[in-house]
Motif scaffolding. Sequence first.
Motif, PDB file in Angstrom:
ATOM      1  N   ASN A   9     -33.911 -36.954  34.117  1.00  0.00           N
ATOM      2  CA  ASN A   9     -34.825 -36.188  33.265  1.00  0.00           C
ATOM      3  C   ASN A   9     -34.189 -34.909  32.722  1.00  0.00           C
ATOM      4  O   ASN A   9     -34.877 -34.044  32.207  1.00  0.00           O
ATOM      5  CB  ASN A   9     -36.102 -35.848  34.039  1.00  0.00           C
ATOM      6  N   VAL A  11     -31.967 -32.410  30.289  1.00  0.00           N
ATOM      7  CA  VAL A  11     -31.491 -32.206  28.917  1.00  0.00           C
ATOM      8  C   VAL A  11     -30.754 -30.865  28.848  1.00  0.00           C
ATOM      9  O   VAL A  11     -31.042 -29.951  29.629  1.00  0.00           O
ATOM     10  CB  VAL A  11     -32.642 -32.216  27.890  1.00  0.00           C
ATOM     11  N   PRO A 175     -33.959 -38.240  27.804  1.00  0.00           N
ATOM     12  CA  PRO A 175     -33.124 -37.881  28.960  1.00  0.00           C
ATOM     13  C   PRO A 175     -31.636 -37.900  28.585  1.00  0.00           C
ATOM     14  O   PRO A 175     -31.191 -38.799  27.878  1.00  0.00           O
ATOM     15  CB  PRO A 175     -33.444 -38.994  29.976  1.00  0.00           C
ATOM     16  N   LEU A 207     -39.181 -33.503  30.810  1.00  0.00           N
ATOM     17  CA  LEU A 207     -37.746 -33.236  30.667  1.00  0.00           C
ATOM     18  C   LEU A 207     -37.431 -31.822  31.136  1.00  0.00           C
ATOM     19  O   LEU A 207     -38.188 -30.885  30.861  1.00  0.00           O
ATOM     20  CB  LEU A 207     -37.323 -33.436  29.215  1.00  0.00           C
TER      21      LEU A 207
END
Length: 219
Positions: A9, A11, A175, A207
């Motif tokens: 998850n 970023v 992701p 995220l």
Amino acid sequence: MDHGPRTGNKVALTFDADMTDGMLASLRAGRVKSYANLRILDLLERDEVPATFFLTGKWVQRYPDVTRRIADNPRFELANHTYGHAAFTGDCYDLPSQPVNELRGDVAKTFEVIKPYGGRQTRYFRFPGLCHDAATLDALAPLGVTVVDGDVVSGDPFATAWKPLVRAVLDHVRPGSVVIMHVTEANAAMTDEALPHILAGLRERGLVPAPLSEVLAAA
Ligand SMILES: [Zn+2]
């Protein structure tokens, strides 16, 4: 690299710190007040959000205190965006251009400018305008850098409204994504307005922002 693994998850929020001789001239002449958006730093610090900054050498030399502030934050990583934001491929938007045989020295010099600030130093490099070709990649090979573009372009340079930035990011982020934004204030004046909405949208999607090294390495 454009992004990390699509599992998990995480970023990466990345902020480019461009600086050309033309921008320095605008500052000196008083046409521009600032190319360092401190509201972005305020927000990331307040919410304890990790981020990665692609710094040009000339930006670091113009904003040593801001660079120190970035380096002193354990959630921030420092990366390389050339010395003077030139293109080494010939035609690349309206960027100043330099011959490819100067690229390796330019990037090495920029690492030397960034290094004394300490903090979370990386060997990540991003080409101005994302302009690269086989010759430029070959020229960099001996430096052992990882060239990072990104898969989510916020479109924040010269934006005149914040909502399109939020939409551009949230419509494409997944992701492992690497989001490209700018910390250049006068040349990206809507980024700090958009950022809280982007952060809220990431939360809604489950995220989590992470330093670039963690996003690229995550399994
Ligand atoms: Zn740039």
